[in-house]
Motif scaffolding. Structure first.
Motif, PDB file in Angstrom:
ATOM      1  N   GLN A  22      10.543   4.371 -10.307  1.00  0.00           N
ATOM      2  CA  GLN A  22      11.224   4.840  -9.102  1.00  0.00           C
ATOM      3  C   GLN A  22      10.818   3.924  -7.697  1.00  0.00           C
ATOM      4  OE1 GLN A  22      13.324   6.802  -9.683  1.00  0.00           O
ATOM      5  NE2 GLN A  22      13.727   8.340  -7.893  1.00  0.00           N
ATOM      6  N   ARG A  23       9.502   3.494  -7.845  1.00  0.00           N
ATOM      7  CA  ARG A  23       9.060   2.510  -6.721  1.00  0.00           C
ATOM      8  C   ARG A  23       9.707   1.424  -6.850  1.00  0.00           C
ATOM      9  NH1 ARG A  23       6.118  -1.540  -6.144  1.00  0.00           N
ATOM     10  NH2 ARG A  23       5.607  -1.798  -8.357  1.00  0.00           N
ATOM     11  N   LEU A  24       9.848   0.740  -8.113  1.00  0.00           N
ATOM     12  CA  LEU A  24      10.733  -0.443  -8.465  1.00  0.00           C
ATOM     13  C   LEU A  24      12.039  -0.543  -7.950  1.00  0.00           C
ATOM     14  CD1 LEU A  24       9.142  -1.457 -12.034  1.00  0.00           C
ATOM     15  CD2 LEU A  24       8.968  -2.713  -9.721  1.00  0.00           C
ATOM     16  N   ILE A  25      12.782   0.601  -8.211  1.00  0.00           N
ATOM     17  CA  ILE A  25      14.117   0.852  -7.968  1.00  0.00           C
ATOM     18  C   ILE A  25      14.332   0.648  -6.572  1.00  0.00           C
ATOM     19  CG2 ILE A  25      16.381   2.101  -8.303  1.00  0.00           C
ATOM     20  CD1 ILE A  25      15.145   3.106 -10.991  1.00  0.00           C
ATOM     21  N   ALA A  26      13.519   1.549  -5.737  1.00  0.00           N
ATOM     22  CA  ALA A  26      13.265   1.640  -4.493  1.00  0.00           C
ATOM     23  C   ALA A  26      13.259   0.457  -3.787  1.00  0.00           C
ATOM     24  CB  ALA A  26      12.303   2.848  -3.976  1.00  0.00           C
ATOM     25  N   SER A  27      12.383  -0.344  -4.213  1.00  0.00           N
ATOM     26  CA  SER A  27      12.149  -1.951  -3.882  1.00  0.00           C
ATOM     27  C   SER A  27      13.222  -2.595  -3.764  1.00  0.00           C
ATOM     28  CB  SER A  27      10.794  -2.446  -4.398  1.00  0.00           C
ATOM     29  OG  SER A  27      10.763  -3.617  -4.035  1.00  0.00           O
ATOM     30  N   ASN A  28      13.913  -2.568  -5.047  1.00  0.00           N
ATOM     31  CA  ASN A  28      15.259  -3.368  -5.161  1.00  0.00           C
ATOM     32  C   ASN A  28      16.284  -2.963  -4.025  1.00  0.00           C
ATOM     33  OD1 ASN A  28      14.142  -4.393  -7.505  1.00  0.00           O
ATOM     34  ND2 ASN A  28      15.408  -3.273  -8.867  1.00  0.00           N
ATOM     35  N   ILE A  29      16.427  -1.554  -3.883  1.00  0.00           N
ATOM     36  CA  ILE A  29      17.316  -1.194  -2.816  1.00  0.00           C
ATOM     37  C   ILE A  29      16.990  -1.446  -1.572  1.00  0.00           C
ATOM     38  CG2 ILE A  29      18.230   0.996  -1.721  1.00  0.00           C
ATOM     39  CD1 ILE A  29      18.058   2.462  -4.560  1.00  0.00           C
ATOM     40  N   ASN A  94      20.697 -12.986  -4.695  1.00  0.00           N
ATOM     41  CA  ASN A  94      20.448 -11.816  -4.728  1.00  0.00           C
ATOM     42  C   ASN A  94      20.854 -11.167  -6.018  1.00  0.00           C
ATOM     43  OD1 ASN A  94      20.104  -9.026  -4.265  1.00  0.00           O
ATOM     44  ND2 ASN A  94      19.133  -9.524  -2.242  1.00  0.00           N
ATOM     45  N   THR A  95      20.175 -10.491  -6.588  1.00  0.00           N
ATOM     46  CA  THR A  95      20.554  -9.978  -7.978  1.00  0.00           C
ATOM     47  C   THR A  95      20.563  -8.440  -7.975  1.00  0.00           C
ATOM     48  OG1 THR A  95      18.438  -9.757  -9.133  1.00  0.00           O
ATOM     49  CG2 THR A  95      19.878 -11.931  -9.570  1.00  0.00           C
ATOM     50  N   VAL A  96      20.444  -7.777  -6.731  1.00  0.00           N
ATOM     51  CA  VAL A  96      20.636  -6.464  -6.687  1.00  0.00           C
ATOM     52  C   VAL A  96      21.960  -6.045  -6.510  1.00  0.00           C
ATOM     53  CG1 VAL A  96      20.046  -4.589  -5.176  1.00  0.00           C
ATOM     54  CG2 VAL A  96      18.365  -6.471  -5.252  1.00  0.00           C
ATOM     55  N   ASP A  97      22.386  -5.082  -7.372  1.00  0.00           N
ATOM     56  CA  ASP A  97      23.604  -4.394  -7.533  1.00  0.00           C
ATOM     57  C   ASP A  97      23.207  -3.008  -7.062  1.00  0.00           C
ATOM     58  OD1 ASP A  97      26.138  -3.123  -8.300  1.00  0.00           O
ATOM     59  OD2 ASP A  97      26.094  -3.664 -10.473  1.00  0.00           O
ATOM     60  N   LEU A  98      23.726  -2.593  -5.819  1.00  0.00           N
ATOM     61  CA  LEU A  98      23.635  -1.434  -5.291  1.00  0.00           C
ATOM     62  C   LEU A  98      24.138  -0.123  -5.973  1.00  0.00           C
ATOM     63  CD1 LEU A  98      23.782  -2.023  -1.603  1.00  0.00           C
ATOM     64  CD2 LEU A  98      21.739  -1.274  -2.747  1.00  0.00           C
ATOM     65  N   ASP A  99      25.148  -0.402  -6.918  1.00  0.00           N
ATOM     66  CA  ASP A  99      25.786   0.499  -7.471  1.00  0.00           C
ATOM     67  C   ASP A  99      24.863   0.989  -8.521  1.00  0.00           C
ATOM     68  OD1 ASP A  99      27.809   1.170  -5.882  1.00  0.00           O
ATOM     69  OD2 ASP A  99      28.965  -0.257  -6.895  1.00  0.00           O
ATOM     70  N   ARG A 100      24.528  -0.013  -9.338  1.00  0.00           N
ATOM     71  CA  ARG A 100      23.549  -0.100 -10.718  1.00  0.00           C
ATOM     72  C   ARG A 100      22.261   0.837 -10.254  1.00  0.00           C
ATOM     73  NH1 ARG A 100      22.442  -5.358 -12.597  1.00  0.00           N
ATOM     74  NH2 ARG A 100      20.626  -5.236 -11.031  1.00  0.00           N
ATOM     75  N   GLU A 101      21.751  -0.084  -8.977  1.00  0.00           N
ATOM     76  CA  GLU A 101      20.445   0.758  -8.483  1.00  0.00           C
ATOM     77  C   GLU A 101      20.275   2.214  -8.159  1.00  0.00           C
ATOM     78  OE1 GLU A 101      17.617  -0.988  -9.146  1.00  0.00           O
ATOM     79  OE2 GLU A 101      18.808  -2.818  -9.550  1.00  0.00           O
ATOM     80  N   ARG A 102      21.601   2.462  -7.580  1.00  0.00           N
ATOM     81  CA  ARG A 102      21.472   3.968  -7.085  1.00  0.00           C
ATOM     82  C   ARG A 102      21.691   4.783  -8.259  1.00  0.00           C
ATOM     83  NH1 ARG A 102      25.539   2.143  -2.708  1.00  0.00           N
ATOM     84  NH2 ARG A 102      24.301   1.773  -1.113  1.00  0.00           N
ATOM     85  N   ALA A 103      22.707   4.298  -9.390  1.00  0.00           N
ATOM     86  CA  ALA A 103      22.693   5.096 -10.297  1.00  0.00           C
ATOM     87  C   ALA A 103      21.348   5.449 -11.201  1.00  0.00           C
ATOM     88  CB  ALA A 103      23.739   4.616 -11.386  1.00  0.00           C
ATOM     89  N   ALA A 104      20.608   4.089 -11.383  1.00  0.00           N
ATOM     90  CA  ALA A 104      19.286   4.167 -11.768  1.00  0.00           C
ATOM     91  C   ALA A 104      18.143   5.212 -11.320  1.00  0.00           C
ATOM     92  CB  ALA A 104      18.735   2.691 -11.982  1.00  0.00           C
TER      93      ALA A 104
END
Length: 136
Positions: A22-29, A94-104
């Motif tokens: 969760q910390r990793l995904i939050a950092s991506n977002i 930048n490789t962050v895909d916000l839709d993918r990150e929010r779903a994850a």
């Protein structure tokens, strides 16, 4: 007693890894607009197997003396984290895909909550068994 603690150990490891993910995904977002930021994630299944001892931890040092400190079980090092690749290249790399990150993020939050429920139910069952030793 190990048969009563073992499920708690497993779920405790899973809970720690879910929190780390969760910390990793939050950092991506949080870095979605940072030029050149590379989104990171972990292979949860592999990390859980390593944390529970089902797989050896690559590059792990062995403790040769009882006084030596050990690395926290389940802690993922930078070289064990995966890089996410975006569906299309962006101009700022930048490789962050916000839709993918929010779903994850949402999926991981649900699984975190499920793990908490497993732990709570197990503790509740143990407590109930200790209160009523004549039943069962």
């Amino acid at each position: 007693m190990s048969s009563t603690i073992s499920p708690l150990d497993f779920h405790a490891q899973a809970l720690m890894l879910r929190a780390e993910r969760q910390r990793l995904i939050a950092s991506n977002i949080a870095n979605a607009d940072t030029p050149g930021y590379q989104a990171r994630d972990m292979d949860f299944g592999k990390a859980l197997q390593q944390a529970t001892g089902a797989l050896p931890v690559p590059g792990a040092m062995t403790t040769t003396h009882a006084g030596h400190m050990s690395v926290a079980a389940g802690a993922a090092s930078d070289n064990e984290l995966l890089y996410a690749t975006g569906p299309q290249d962006s101009l700022d790399r930048n490789t962050v895909d916000l839709d993918r990150e929010r779903a994850a993020f949402a999926e991981n939050a649900v699984k975190y909550e499920a793990t908490l429920r497993f732990i709570n139910n197990h503790v509740r069952n143990l407590t109930e068994a200790m209160r009523n030793p004549s039943q069962g």
